[in-house]
Design a protein around this motif. Structure first.
Motif, PDB file in Angstrom:
ATOM      1  N   ARG A  41       0.891  -1.313   0.105  1.00  0.00           N
ATOM      2  CA  ARG A  41      -0.159  -0.057   0.039  1.00  0.00           C
ATOM      3  C   ARG A  41       0.917   1.190   0.150  1.00  0.00           C
ATOM      4  O   ARG A  41       1.857   1.344   0.632  1.00  0.00           O
ATOM      5  N   ALA A  42       0.538   2.115  -0.900  1.00  0.00           N
ATOM      6  CA  ALA A  42       1.551   3.399  -0.896  1.00  0.00           C
ATOM      7  C   ALA A  42       0.304   4.702  -1.067  1.00  0.00           C
ATOM      8  O   ALA A  42       0.307   5.150  -1.877  1.00  0.00           O
ATOM      9  N   THR A  43       0.031   4.927   0.243  1.00  0.00           N
ATOM     10  CA  THR A  43      -0.970   6.182   0.485  1.00  0.00           C
ATOM     11  C   THR A  43      -0.357   7.387  -0.125  1.00  0.00           C
ATOM     12  O   THR A  43      -1.172   8.297  -0.618  1.00  0.00           O
ATOM     13  N   ASP A  50     -10.590   8.498  -4.325  1.00  0.00           N
ATOM     14  CA  ASP A  50     -10.554   7.166  -3.704  1.00  0.00           C
ATOM     15  C   ASP A  50      -9.900   6.248  -4.701  1.00  0.00           C
ATOM     16  O   ASP A  50      -9.903   5.027  -4.779  1.00  0.00           O
ATOM     17  N   GLY A  51      -8.653   6.857  -5.388  1.00  0.00           N
ATOM     18  CA  GLY A  51      -7.807   6.030  -6.070  1.00  0.00           C
ATOM     19  C   GLY A  51      -6.823   5.436  -5.426  1.00  0.00           C
ATOM     20  O   GLY A  51      -5.885   6.126  -4.725  1.00  0.00           O
ATOM     21  N   ARG A  52      -6.766   4.082  -5.082  1.00  0.00           N
ATOM     22  CA  ARG A  52      -6.064   3.527  -3.892  1.00  0.00           C
ATOM     23  C   ARG A  52      -4.560   3.051  -4.650  1.00  0.00           C
ATOM     24  O   ARG A  52      -4.663   2.106  -5.612  1.00  0.00           O
ATOM     25  N   ALA A  53      -3.426   3.492  -4.316  1.00  0.00           N
ATOM     26  CA  ALA A  53      -2.148   3.089  -4.971  1.00  0.00           C
ATOM     27  C   ALA A  53      -1.516   2.161  -4.003  1.00  0.00           C
ATOM     28  O   ALA A  53      -1.578   1.853  -3.059  1.00  0.00           O
ATOM     29  N   TYR A  54      -0.714   1.126  -4.816  1.00  0.00           N
ATOM     30  CA  TYR A  54      -0.018   0.178  -4.428  1.00  0.00           C
ATOM     31  C   TYR A  54       1.204   0.017  -5.175  1.00  0.00           C
ATOM     32  O   TYR A  54       1.155   0.213  -6.501  1.00  0.00           O
ATOM     33  N   THR A  55       2.522  -0.636  -4.731  1.00  0.00           N
ATOM     34  CA  THR A  55       3.583  -0.289  -5.492  1.00  0.00           C
ATOM     35  C   THR A  55       4.187  -1.822  -5.288  1.00  0.00           C
ATOM     36  O   THR A  55       3.914  -2.726  -4.524  1.00  0.00           O
ATOM     37  N   SER A  56       5.105  -2.406  -6.362  1.00  0.00           N
ATOM     38  CA  SER A  56       5.547  -3.581  -6.615  1.00  0.00           C
ATOM     39  C   SER A  56       7.109  -3.407  -6.945  1.00  0.00           C
ATOM     40  O   SER A  56       7.389  -2.208  -7.750  1.00  0.00           O
ATOM     41  N   VAL A 102       3.694   1.073 -10.169  1.00  0.00           N
ATOM     42  CA  VAL A 102       2.470   1.471  -9.247  1.00  0.00           C
ATOM     43  C   VAL A 102       1.104   1.002  -9.783  1.00  0.00           C
ATOM     44  O   VAL A 102       0.865   0.901 -11.198  1.00  0.00           O
ATOM     45  N   VAL A 103       0.451   0.406  -8.974  1.00  0.00           N
ATOM     46  CA  VAL A 103      -0.780  -0.073  -9.341  1.00  0.00           C
ATOM     47  C   VAL A 103      -2.101   0.814  -8.608  1.00  0.00           C
ATOM     48  O   VAL A 103      -1.984   1.014  -7.597  1.00  0.00           O
ATOM     49  N   LEU A 104      -2.909   1.351  -9.368  1.00  0.00           N
ATOM     50  CA  LEU A 104      -3.876   2.181  -8.823  1.00  0.00           C
ATOM     51  C   LEU A 104      -5.356   1.567  -9.077  1.00  0.00           C
ATOM     52  O   LEU A 104      -5.724   1.190 -10.299  1.00  0.00           O
ATOM     53  N   VAL A 105      -5.914   1.486  -8.153  1.00  0.00           N
ATOM     54  CA  VAL A 105      -7.378   0.466  -8.045  1.00  0.00           C
ATOM     55  C   VAL A 105      -8.334   1.718  -7.665  1.00  0.00           C
ATOM     56  O   VAL A 105      -8.420   2.478  -6.938  1.00  0.00           O
TER      57      VAL A 105
END
Length: 139
Positions: A41-43, A50-56, A102-105
């Protein structure tokens, strides 16, 4: 008793067939669940509405492949260096972020609004392609 067992078996088979035809139960888990369980999770990279970001640490191609392998999208497109995944309730984008991704959900409507100039070219509808759309709370 044998007749009752046959009837129950028949009913279960009909329900399983109905679920496979309607698309319910396609995936063991949703793409959103997969992303939240697999990536960091990358706030600080979250987007408005509410576009929630995650990283890999993996590149966009590998991350996109992992997500689509876990939960089959309705559509999977690429524009420039960004991958767009269309799901019944969500639009997910995967793009480069340093050496990783970055993954944006986004909930479907928010994602459509955010990426309208790109996804509308592919004929994606502006409302979710699912009658059971999740509420704005994300539940």
């Amino acid at each position: 008793m044998k007749r009752l067992t046959s009837s129950i078996t028949g009913i279960v088979a009909v329900i399983a067939l109905a679920l496979s035809v309607t698309g319910c139960g396609d995936d063991v888990r949703s793409a959103r669940d997969f992303v939240t369980g697999k990536y960091t999770r990358a706030t600080t990279l979250d987007q408005a509405n509410d576009g929630r970001a995650y990283t890999s640490t993996l590149g966009p191609a590998a991350v996109t492949s992992a997500i689509t392998g876990a939960a089959r999208p309705l559509d999977n497109r690429k524009s420039g260096d960004r991958n767009y995944l269309q799901y019944r309730d969500d639009i997910i984008t995967v793009s480069p972020n340093g050496a990783g991704s970055v993954v944006l959900v986004d909930q479907y409507r928010n994602g459509y609004t955010r990426h309208h100039s790109t996804v509308s070219q592919w004929g994606w509808p502006n409302t979710p392609p699912n009658d059971q759309y999740r509420s704005q709370s994300g539940k």
